[in-house]
Design a protein around this motif. Structure first.
Motif, PDB file in Angstrom:
ATOM      1  N   SER A 162       0.832  -1.206   0.000  1.00  0.00           N
ATOM      2  CA  SER A 162       0.000   0.000   0.000  1.00  0.00           C
ATOM      3  C   SER A 162       0.865   1.254   0.000  1.00  0.00           C
ATOM      4  O   SER A 162       0.546   2.235  -0.687  1.00  0.00           O
ATOM      5  N   ALA A 163       1.950   1.235   0.753  1.00  0.00           N
ATOM      6  CA  ALA A 163       2.858   2.383   0.796  1.00  0.00           C
ATOM      7  C   ALA A 163       3.531   2.598  -0.557  1.00  0.00           C
ATOM      8  O   ALA A 163       3.664   3.739  -1.026  1.00  0.00           O
ATOM      9  N   ILE A 164       3.932   1.506  -1.191  1.00  0.00           N
ATOM     10  CA  ILE A 164       4.538   1.615  -2.526  1.00  0.00           C
ATOM     11  C   ILE A 164       3.546   2.210  -3.512  1.00  0.00           C
ATOM     12  O   ILE A 164       3.882   3.110  -4.280  1.00  0.00           O
ATOM     13  N   LEU A 165       2.303   1.726  -3.473  1.00  0.00           N
ATOM     14  CA  LEU A 165       1.267   2.237  -4.374  1.00  0.00           C
ATOM     15  C   LEU A 165       0.999   3.708  -4.105  1.00  0.00           C
ATOM     16  O   LEU A 165       0.874   4.503  -5.042  1.00  0.00           O
ATOM     17  N   ALA A 166       0.945   4.098  -2.849  1.00  0.00           N
ATOM     18  CA  ALA A 166       0.702   5.506  -2.495  1.00  0.00           C
ATOM     19  C   ALA A 166       1.843   6.389  -2.979  1.00  0.00           C
ATOM     20  O   ALA A 166       1.611   7.505  -3.478  1.00  0.00           O
ATOM     21  N   ASP A 167       3.085   5.897  -2.871  1.00  0.00           N
ATOM     22  CA  ASP A 167       4.241   6.674  -3.334  1.00  0.00           C
ATOM     23  C   ASP A 167       4.213   6.889  -4.845  1.00  0.00           C
ATOM     24  O   ASP A 167       4.635   7.930  -5.331  1.00  0.00           O
ATOM     25  N   GLY A 217       1.504   7.124  -6.650  1.00  0.00           N
ATOM     26  CA  GLY A 217       0.408   8.039  -6.959  1.00  0.00           C
ATOM     27  C   GLY A 217      -0.179   7.784  -8.334  1.00  0.00           C
ATOM     28  O   GLY A 217      -0.523   6.663  -8.681  1.00  0.00           O
ATOM     29  N   ASP A 218      -0.269   8.832  -9.134  1.00  0.00           N
ATOM     30  CA  ASP A 218      -0.858   8.738 -10.475  1.00  0.00           C
ATOM     31  C   ASP A 218      -0.007   7.914 -11.441  1.00  0.00           C
ATOM     32  O   ASP A 218      -0.492   7.523 -12.497  1.00  0.00           O
ATOM     33  N   GLU A 219       1.233   7.660 -11.082  1.00  0.00           N
ATOM     34  CA  GLU A 219       2.106   6.880 -11.948  1.00  0.00           C
ATOM     35  C   GLU A 219       1.956   5.373 -11.733  1.00  0.00           C
ATOM     36  O   GLU A 219       2.633   4.577 -12.391  1.00  0.00           O
ATOM     37  N   ALA A 220       1.092   4.982 -10.812  1.00  0.00           N
ATOM     38  CA  ALA A 220       0.874   3.564 -10.547  1.00  0.00           C
ATOM     39  C   ALA A 220       0.285   2.892 -11.781  1.00  0.00           C
ATOM     40  O   ALA A 220      -0.635   3.408 -12.408  1.00  0.00           O
ATOM     41  N   THR A 221       0.821   1.739 -12.092  1.00  0.00           N
ATOM     42  CA  THR A 221       0.368   0.990 -13.260  1.00  0.00           C
ATOM     43  C   THR A 221      -0.737   0.015 -12.867  1.00  0.00           C
ATOM     44  O   THR A 221      -1.013  -0.200 -11.680  1.00  0.00           O
TER      45      THR A 221
END
Length: 133
Positions: free
Chosen positions: A48-53, A55-59
């Motif tokens: 979850s922390a990785i995904l939050a970091d 942000g909009d660039e999450a694939t």
């Protein structure tokens, strides 16, 4: 060995049909399963922390990964509770089908706290650790 008396607890006694005191033995297998739940919780928090970091660039793959680790956590929690409480098939089905995620998490954390001799988290802390998507 810990004794779990949920005779007045609505979620476990009414929903799962547990109306008696249950002793959960501190076997190496129960301790191992408890630690697997904790490991999966940490994995959900980490992902979850990785995904939050990102942000909009999450694939799509990033978002799919968090869903996968949440599925794994649910499976681990269910297996832990079913095995630790030695639920019969009917009770196990109720756990999986009828118990809300936060209720299952709270039940698992109560058992884990007893097995590992740690202070149980407050209800709001348990809710904060529930599945995140």
């Amino acid at each position: 060995m810990i004794s779990c008396d949920w005779s007045s607890d609505v979620c476990s006694s009414d929903l799962l049909g547990i109306a008696r005191k249950i002793e959960v033995k501190e076997t190496s297998r129960n301790i191992q399963r408890a630690m697997l739940v904790q490991k999966d919780l940490v994995n959900v928090e980490y992902q979850s922390a990785i995904l939050a970091d990102k942000g909009d660039e999450a694939t799509f793959e990033d978002q799919s990964q968090i869903i996968d680790v949440n599925f794994q956590l649910l499976d681990t929690i269910n297996e832990f509770v079913i095995k630790a409480l030695r639920l019969n098939d009917k009770q196990a089905e109720k756990l999986v089908e009828d118990l809300e995620t936060d209720e299952a998490m709270a039940l698992a954390m109560e058992i884990i706290s007893g097995l590992l001799h740690i202070e149980p988290a407050k209800d709001d802390e348990v809710a904060d650790k529930s599945l995140t998507v």
